[in-house]
Every structure is written in structure tokens, then in C-alpha cells.
Design a protein around this motif. Sequence first.
Motif, PDB file in Angstrom:
ATOM      1  N   LYS A  10       0.847  -1.197   0.000  1.00  0.00           N
ATOM      2  CA  LYS A  10       0.000   0.000   0.000  1.00  0.00           C
ATOM      3  C   LYS A  10       0.880   1.244   0.000  1.00  0.00           C
ATOM      4  O   LYS A  10       1.865   1.315   0.744  1.00  0.00           O
ATOM      5  N   ASP A  11       0.531   2.218  -0.830  1.00  0.00           N
ATOM      6  CA  ASP A  11       1.273   3.474  -0.842  1.00  0.00           C
ATOM      7  C   ASP A  11       1.193   4.172   0.512  1.00  0.00           C
ATOM      8  O   ASP A  11       0.215   4.034   1.252  1.00  0.00           O
ATOM      9  N   ILE A  12       2.217   4.928   0.791  1.00  0.00           N
ATOM     10  CA  ILE A  12       2.276   5.755   2.004  1.00  0.00           C
ATOM     11  C   ILE A  12       2.098   7.226   1.627  1.00  0.00           C
ATOM     12  O   ILE A  12       1.348   7.951   2.282  1.00  0.00           O
ATOM     13  N   HIS A  13       2.770   7.647   0.591  1.00  0.00           N
ATOM     14  CA  HIS A  13       2.696   9.041   0.163  1.00  0.00           C
ATOM     15  C   HIS A  13       1.262   9.420  -0.240  1.00  0.00           C
ATOM     16  O   HIS A  13       0.503   8.611  -0.765  1.00  0.00           O
ATOM     17  N   HIS A  14       0.901  10.649   0.091  1.00  0.00           N
ATOM     18  CA  HIS A  14      -0.397  11.228  -0.263  1.00  0.00           C
ATOM     19  C   HIS A  14      -1.584  10.452   0.315  1.00  0.00           C
ATOM     20  O   HIS A  14      -2.698  10.566  -0.168  1.00  0.00           O
ATOM     21  N   GLN A  15      -1.346   9.676   1.360  1.00  0.00           N
ATOM     22  CA  GLN A  15      -2.419   9.000   2.078  1.00  0.00           C
ATOM     23  C   GLN A  15      -2.753   9.812   3.330  1.00  0.00           C
ATOM     24  O   GLN A  15      -2.069  10.777   3.666  1.00  0.00           O
ATOM     25  N   THR A  16      -3.794   9.403   4.028  1.00  0.00           N
ATOM     26  CA  THR A  16      -4.198  10.097   5.256  1.00  0.00           C
ATOM     27  C   THR A  16      -3.787   9.283   6.473  1.00  0.00           C
ATOM     28  O   THR A  16      -4.137   8.095   6.581  1.00  0.00           O
ATOM     29  N   ILE A  17      -3.035   9.903   7.353  1.00  0.00           N
ATOM     30  CA  ILE A  17      -2.644   9.272   8.611  1.00  0.00           C
ATOM     31  C   ILE A  17      -3.485   9.869   9.734  1.00  0.00           C
ATOM     32  O   ILE A  17      -3.619  11.093   9.838  1.00  0.00           O
ATOM     33  N   GLY A  18      -4.068   8.996  10.542  1.00  0.00           N
ATOM     34  CA  GLY A  18      -4.856   9.433  11.686  1.00  0.00           C
ATOM     35  C   GLY A  18      -4.146   9.047  12.971  1.00  0.00           C
ATOM     36  O   GLY A  18      -3.972   7.859  13.252  1.00  0.00           O
ATOM     37  N   ILE A  19      -3.717  10.034  13.727  1.00  0.00           N
ATOM     38  CA  ILE A  19      -2.936   9.805  14.934  1.00  0.00           C
ATOM     39  C   ILE A  19      -3.817  10.029  16.151  1.00  0.00           C
ATOM     40  O   ILE A  19      -4.375  11.115  16.333  1.00  0.00           O
ATOM     41  N   PHE A  20      -3.948   9.001  16.969  1.00  0.00           N
ATOM     42  CA  PHE A  20      -4.677   9.144  18.227  1.00  0.00           C
ATOM     43  C   PHE A  20      -3.626   9.210  19.330  1.00  0.00           C
ATOM     44  O   PHE A  20      -2.975   8.233  19.654  1.00  0.00           O
ATOM     45  N   GLY A  21      -3.474  10.402  19.903  1.00  0.00           N
ATOM     46  CA  GLY A  21      -2.434  10.656  20.894  1.00  0.00           C
ATOM     47  C   GLY A  21      -1.431  11.638  20.322  1.00  0.00           C
ATOM     48  O   GLY A  21      -0.322  11.264  19.953  1.00  0.00           O
ATOM     49  N   MET A  22      -1.826  12.907  20.203  1.00  0.00           N
ATOM     50  CA  MET A  22      -0.966  13.923  19.600  1.00  0.00           C
ATOM     51  C   MET A  22      -0.189  14.673  20.676  1.00  0.00           C
ATOM     52  O   MET A  22      -0.310  15.878  20.873  1.00  0.00           O
ATOM     53  N   GLY A  23       0.641  13.895  21.392  1.00  0.00           N
ATOM     54  CA  GLY A  23       1.586  14.486  22.323  1.00  0.00           C
ATOM     55  C   GLY A  23       2.907  14.713  21.615  1.00  0.00           C
ATOM     56  O   GLY A  23       2.956  14.923  20.399  1.00  0.00           O
ATOM     57  N   ARG A  24       3.997  14.650  22.368  1.00  0.00           N
ATOM     58  CA  ARG A  24       5.306  14.886  21.767  1.00  0.00           C
ATOM     59  C   ARG A  24       5.610  13.873  20.667  1.00  0.00           C
ATOM     60  O   ARG A  24       6.068  14.234  19.579  1.00  0.00           O
ATOM     61  N   ILE A  25       5.381  12.586  20.966  1.00  0.00           N
ATOM     62  CA  ILE A  25       5.696  11.546  19.987  1.00  0.00           C
ATOM     63  C   ILE A  25       4.743  11.628  18.804  1.00  0.00           C
ATOM     64  O   ILE A  25       5.156  11.499  17.644  1.00  0.00           O
ATOM     65  N   GLY A  26       3.462  11.861  19.073  1.00  0.00           N
ATOM     66  CA  GLY A  26       2.502  11.990  17.991  1.00  0.00           C
ATOM     67  C   GLY A  26       2.863  13.110  17.040  1.00  0.00           C
ATOM     68  O   GLY A  26       2.778  12.962  15.805  1.00  0.00           O
ATOM     69  N   ALA A  27       3.272  14.256  17.582  1.00  0.00           N
ATOM     70  CA  ALA A  27       3.667  15.383  16.741  1.00  0.00           C
ATOM     71  C   ALA A  27       4.914  15.049  15.925  1.00  0.00           C
ATOM     72  O   ALA A  27       5.037  15.455  14.766  1.00  0.00           O
ATOM     73  N   ALA A  28       5.842  14.294  16.523  1.00  0.00           N
ATOM     74  CA  ALA A  28       7.057  13.897  15.803  1.00  0.00           C
ATOM     75  C   ALA A  28       6.726  12.927  14.671  1.00  0.00           C
ATOM     76  O   ALA A  28       7.343  12.974  13.601  1.00  0.00           O
ATOM     77  N   VAL A  29       5.750  12.044  14.888  1.00  0.00           N
ATOM     78  CA  VAL A  29       5.295  11.147  13.815  1.00  0.00           C
ATOM     79  C   VAL A  29       4.627  11.955  12.710  1.00  0.00           C
ATOM     80  O   VAL A  29       4.841  11.716  11.509  1.00  0.00           O
ATOM     81  N   ALA A  30       3.813  12.929  13.103  1.00  0.00           N
ATOM     82  CA  ALA A  30       3.149  13.777  12.118  1.00  0.00           C
ATOM     83  C   ALA A  30       4.169  14.523  11.257  1.00  0.00           C
ATOM     84  O   ALA A  30       3.972  14.690  10.044  1.00  0.00           O
ATOM     85  N   LYS A  31       5.257  14.978  11.870  1.00  0.00           N
ATOM     86  CA  LYS A  31       6.314  15.666  11.126  1.00  0.00           C
ATOM     87  C   LYS A  31       6.912  14.756  10.061  1.00  0.00           C
ATOM     88  O   LYS A  31       7.163  15.183   8.925  1.00  0.00           O
ATOM     89  N   ARG A  32       7.119  13.492  10.405  1.00  0.00           N
ATOM     90  CA  ARG A  32       7.638  12.536   9.431  1.00  0.00           C
ATOM     91  C   ARG A  32       6.619  12.278   8.328  1.00  0.00           C
ATOM     92  O   ARG A  32       6.968  12.158   7.147  1.00  0.00           O
ATOM     93  N   ALA A  33       5.353  12.202   8.706  1.00  0.00           N
ATOM     94  CA  ALA A  33       4.302  11.966   7.719  1.00  0.00           C
ATOM     95  C   ALA A  33       4.227  13.093   6.697  1.00  0.00           C
ATOM     96  O   ALA A  33       3.981  12.857   5.505  1.00  0.00           O
ATOM     97  N   LYS A  34       4.458  14.322   7.141  1.00  0.00           N
ATOM     98  CA  LYS A  34       4.413  15.452   6.210  1.00  0.00           C
ATOM     99  C   LYS A  34       5.502  15.340   5.152  1.00  0.00           C
ATOM    100  O   LYS A  34       5.333  15.806   4.020  1.00  0.00           O
ATOM    101  N   GLY A  35       6.622  14.704   5.503  1.00  0.00           N
ATOM    102  CA  GLY A  35       7.678  14.480   4.522  1.00  0.00           C
ATOM    103  C   GLY A  35       7.267  13.538   3.413  1.00  0.00           C
ATOM    104  O   GLY A  35       7.899  13.500   2.349  1.00  0.00           O
ATOM    105  N   PHE A  36       6.215  12.757   3.663  1.00  0.00           N
ATOM    106  CA  PHE A  36       5.664  11.854   2.652  1.00  0.00           C
ATOM    107  C   PHE A  36       4.387  12.438   2.026  1.00  0.00           C
ATOM    108  O   PHE A  36       3.632  11.726   1.387  1.00  0.00           O
ATOM    109  N   ASP A  37       4.182  13.730   2.221  1.00  0.00           N
ATOM    110  CA  ASP A  37       3.011  14.423   1.678  1.00  0.00           C
ATOM    111  C   ASP A  37       1.702  13.775   2.131  1.00  0.00           C
ATOM    112  O   ASP A  37       0.728  13.705   1.378  1.00  0.00           O
ATOM    113  N   MET A  38       1.684  13.311   3.353  1.00  0.00           N
ATOM    114  CA  MET A  38       0.467  12.724   3.908  1.00  0.00           C
ATOM    115  C   MET A  38      -0.422  13.815   4.504  1.00  0.00           C
ATOM    116  O   MET A  38       0.075  14.838   4.980  1.00  0.00           O
ATOM    117  N   ASP A  39      -1.708  13.591   4.453  1.00  0.00           N
ATOM    118  CA  ASP A  39      -2.648  14.430   5.178  1.00  0.00           C
ATOM    119  C   ASP A  39      -2.699  13.925   6.616  1.00  0.00           C
ATOM    120  O   ASP A  39      -2.859  12.718   6.847  1.00  0.00           O
TER     121      ASP A  39
END
Length: 325
Positions: A144-173
Motif C-alpha cells: 500500500k502506498d504511504i505518500h499522499h495517504q491520510t494518517i490518523g494519529i490518536f495521541g498527539m503528544g510529543r511523539i505523535g507530533a514527531a510522527v506527524a512531522k515525518r508523515a508530512k515528509g511523505f506528503d500525507m494528510d
Amino acid sequence: MAKPTVFVTRRLPNALLQPLKDAVHLHMWEEELEPVPRETLLEAAAAADGLLTMLSDRIDRALIERAPRLKVVANLAVGFDNIDLAACEERGVIVCNTPDVLTETTADLTFALLMATARRLIEAADYVKNGQWKEWGPYLLAGKDIHHQTIGIFGMGRIGAAVAKRAKGFDMDVIYHNRSRNEKAEKELGARYVGFDELLETADYVVSLLPLTEETRGLFGRAAFKKMKKDAIFINAGRGAVVDEDALYEALVQGEIAAAGLDVFQREPIGKDHPLLKLKQVVALPHIGSASVATRTKMIELCRENLLNVLVRGQSPLTPVTASR
């Protein structure tokens, strides 16, 4: 004045503990991969002023009440659901954890687990090692593609925000759900706050980074998995007990979701005969979210400094979860 006594519940590098050994009477369980037996822990705690504990050690009311000298528990983890905080508060025992120093490393692992699950990397590596690779095929081990997909993070603390930062590098929503809004993540990462149901129904990747509380225990059950997309992938790098593993197994077998990547489980270590381990669409790891040499070293050093501050220097701990009365 007599030196305080500290008990360490797992074998750790002597060089990292030397400043502590110079200042206190230090006793250590000498096994690295075998948890300290309950009776040994109870006996050691009864004579200890401080404990350096692992997430696998149960620091409950029974232990606290048998440890009259105990002043501080330094937990080698960002989580602390292994510790009875109420009992510690009542007895004036300070509890410390190791936040911040493991954020980036755990985010690396979480996103690596997402990638490995989506692109079927473990399955593909085994395919080669087992001599099954005979020919190339257009859909051979297609993932399954990763780029341009939607990631839903439950738990947007420090680690969640760091995961979101990585996801943005893959052009994820990036969408997320949390007890409270993370306005910094919204502003800096374009993360969008949604309700739990919308996250489940919308995300191509549902990532749990939740702590374990009475509210989150078993939250990902049959109803949650039924709301997810049939090609969705579930990732858990938070706490195992937020997932009903029977419900997850059923959802995978019934094709209600596509795959799961798991670094944590309800009971650890997970048994080799666990049904989830029989499924090729499951990537299972042995709770290694923060397991880089550099990060584990920083975690041990932080525990050491918390113990020294409380027991020797007469200072406040660096990272308290609870304060003494």
C-alpha cells in the motif's frame, strides 16, 4: 549521615551508574533480559530509599506499603502505568519518568513500523531468505502506498507530533484525535483535529500512541475496527492494552482492515503461539520503540540524575510525574 540505598531492577551499564554508586549503596538485579522476581523486588524495596524500575516492574500499593523508607521511583520509560500513583502520592513517594529524550527515536520506530507493514517488508525479506523468489511478477508482494495517504494519529503528544512531522515528509494528510487540541501541531504541521469516529472512518493509517488509562483500555475493539476502511492499516506503538487483541485478530481475518503493525501487546512478552503472530499481514516487534543505544543511554542517565537529585543533592527531580507531599 548514612548513605541512601537504591535498588536497580535490571542490569544496566556500570559506567552509567558509577556517579550513583559513588553516592549511595547500590544493589542491582544482575539479569538484563529476565525481570526481577516479585519476591526479590518486594524484599529489596522494603530496604530501599530509591528504585530504578522498568515498565515491566509492578510497583503497586502492596509494594509501596512494605517500603517505609522509599522516597523516589525512577521509571525507565515515558509511561508509568506500571506504578500505582495514588499509593505513591499517599506515602509521599516521588515518581519520575523519562520523557522528551525518547521522542524522536520512538517516532522513527513508529514510522518505520508503518512503512514495514504497508510495504510488506518483513514478508518480502522472508520470501527471499526462504528461497521463494523464482520470478518477478507485476503484483508480487505489492503493498500500500504511504505518500499522499491520510494518517490518523490518536495521541498527539510529543511523539505523535514527531510522527506527524515525518508523515508530512511523505506528503500525507494528517488528522488527529486527542483529549485536547494540539494547536502547535495544527499550526506547524497542518494537522487537523477530528472526532474519534471520523478518524477511524477517514484514515488510511490509524496510529495509536495512547497512554494506558481506564478510559483508553480496550478502546480499539470490534466497534472501532468495523468503522475503519477495509484497506486501512492499524499501527500501535503506545500501549498494548488499549487494543482488544481478539477483536483485532477477527478484523484482520474477516478483512475488515488490511494489516497491523504492533510494537506493544496486552501481555508482554507475547507468546509465540498467539493468533496474531500466525497472520502474514501482522508485523510484530518486541516493544523496541525507544531502543537505540543513544536514547537508552540518555534514559538511564535521566533516571540516575533524578535519583541523585532527590536522595543526595536535596533538589527537585528533573522529570517528576508526582511530587512528594
